[in-house]
Design an enzyme around this catalytic site. Structure first.
Site, PDB file in Angstrom:
ATOM      1  N   ARG A  22       5.003 -11.691   4.167  1.00 16.08           N
ATOM      2  CA  ARG A  22       4.864 -12.124   2.778  1.00 16.08           C
ATOM      3  C   ARG A  22       6.261 -12.328   2.203  1.00 16.08           C
ATOM      4  O   ARG A  22       7.187 -11.596   2.527  1.00 16.08           O
ATOM      5  CB  ARG A  22       4.122 -11.032   2.005  1.00 16.08           C
ATOM      6  CG  ARG A  22       3.824 -11.316   0.573  1.00 16.08           C
ATOM      7  CD  ARG A  22       2.991 -10.203  -0.064  1.00 16.08           C
ATOM      8  NE  ARG A  22       1.646 -10.205   0.503  1.00 16.08           N
ATOM      9  CZ  ARG A  22       1.017  -9.117   0.942  1.00 16.08           C
ATOM     10  NH1 ARG A  22       1.595  -7.936   0.883  1.00 16.08           N
ATOM     11  NH2 ARG A  22      -0.197  -9.207   1.430  1.00 16.08           N
ATOM     12  N   ASP A 106      -1.066   1.559   3.151  1.00 19.02           N
ATOM     13  CA  ASP A 106      -0.725   1.436   1.743  1.00 19.02           C
ATOM     14  C   ASP A 106      -1.410   2.549   0.963  1.00 19.02           C
ATOM     15  O   ASP A 106      -2.456   3.049   1.380  1.00 19.02           O
ATOM     16  CB  ASP A 106      -1.219   0.094   1.176  1.00 19.02           C
ATOM     17  CG  ASP A 106      -0.672  -1.102   1.936  1.00 19.02           C
ATOM     18  OD1 ASP A 106       0.557  -1.226   2.037  1.00 19.02           O
ATOM     19  OD2 ASP A 106      -1.485  -1.918   2.431  1.00 19.02           O
ATOM     20  N   ASP A 119      -6.008   0.631   4.516  1.00 18.04           N
ATOM     21  CA  ASP A 119      -5.641  -0.107   5.731  1.00 18.04           C
ATOM     22  C   ASP A 119      -5.332   0.748   6.951  1.00 18.04           C
ATOM     23  O   ASP A 119      -4.545   0.342   7.817  1.00 18.04           O
ATOM     24  CB  ASP A 119      -4.470  -1.061   5.450  1.00 18.04           C
ATOM     25  CG  ASP A 119      -4.806  -2.060   4.347  1.00 18.04           C
ATOM     26  OD1 ASP A 119      -5.988  -2.451   4.246  1.00 18.04           O
ATOM     27  OD2 ASP A 119      -3.888  -2.450   3.600  1.00 18.04           O
ATOM     28  N   GLU A 122      -6.200  -1.276   9.979  1.00 20.60           N
ATOM     29  CA  GLU A 122      -5.188  -2.290  10.269  1.00 20.60           C
ATOM     30  C   GLU A 122      -3.980  -1.656  10.968  1.00 20.60           C
ATOM     31  O   GLU A 122      -3.416  -2.231  11.898  1.00 20.60           O
ATOM     32  CB  GLU A 122      -4.758  -2.967   8.966  1.00 20.60           C
ATOM     33  CG  GLU A 122      -3.849  -4.157   9.143  1.00 20.60           C
ATOM     34  CD  GLU A 122      -3.488  -4.810   7.811  1.00 20.60           C
ATOM     35  OE1 GLU A 122      -2.364  -5.343   7.724  1.00 20.60           O
ATOM     36  OE2 GLU A 122      -4.292  -4.770   6.861  1.00 20.60           O
TER      37      GLU A 122
END
Length: 184
Positions: A22, A106, A119, A122
């Site tokens: 990002r 997070d 997450d 993930e």
């Protein structure tokens, strides 16, 4: 190397494999020292790895640390300050952008300090796919606990009064920056 206060910089976040995660088009630096970089994003364009673009909705005070495996975004909303904490490599500034590697985990923190860990799936998936080392895993979980303790104790940057002070500092600095640009 540190960014200069009163200047705009880019923010770039990567994944462990080196791919871009990002980017933020601009962040106004209001504090820059050996312990942290504090920058404000306010209506900044964000570009995701998949090419999706969006504009930030509210001012956010971002804290980047050269000695911690996380960064913190404090979002100033109508109903108070909310925090989003990213487990990530220590942040560096290379003259081009503030950069770090995002490690998936997070913590979302409400304006009443309620914490939600996000997450984990993930993190497990990327850890296996990108071969996170045992040492890296140990550091990430240690820093996560440190971050949770900071939140519980309402330590910087989780002190609403500090956020208010920094936001007011930003408003003054931004006005001075605009006035300098107009007079040139």
């Amino acid at each position: 190397m540190l960014p200069k206060e009163n200047e705009y910089v880019y923010i770039q976040s990567y994944k462990h494999d080196g791919s871009i995660h990002r980017t933020w088009s601009k962040a106004f630096v209001i504090e820059s020292n050996k312990d942290r970089i504090v920058a404000i994003t306010d209506r900044a364009y964000v570009v995701e790895a998949d090419g999706r673009k969006w504009l930030t909705r509210e001012p956010a005070i971002c804290f980047f640390y050269p000695n911690h495996w996380y960064n913190v975004i404090s979002m100033i909303r109508k109903h108070g300050v909310f925090y989003y904490c990213n487990l990530a490599s220590p942040s560096i500034y290379d003259g081009e952008a503030i950069k770090n590697i995002d490690y998936d985990l997070d913590i979302k923190v409400s304006n009443t300090y309620e914490q939600t860990l996000l997450d984990e799936d993930e993190y497990e998936e990327h850890g296996a796919k990108m071969h996170y080392s045992k040492e890296l895993d140990t550091v990430i979980w240690k820093e996560l606990r440190d971050l949770q303790q900071r939140i519980d104790r309402k330590e910087s940057p989780f002190d609403h009064r500090e956020i208010e002070r920094l936001y007011n500092k930003y408003l003054i600095m931004k006005e001075e920056w605009r006035n300098r640009r107009v007079s040139v």
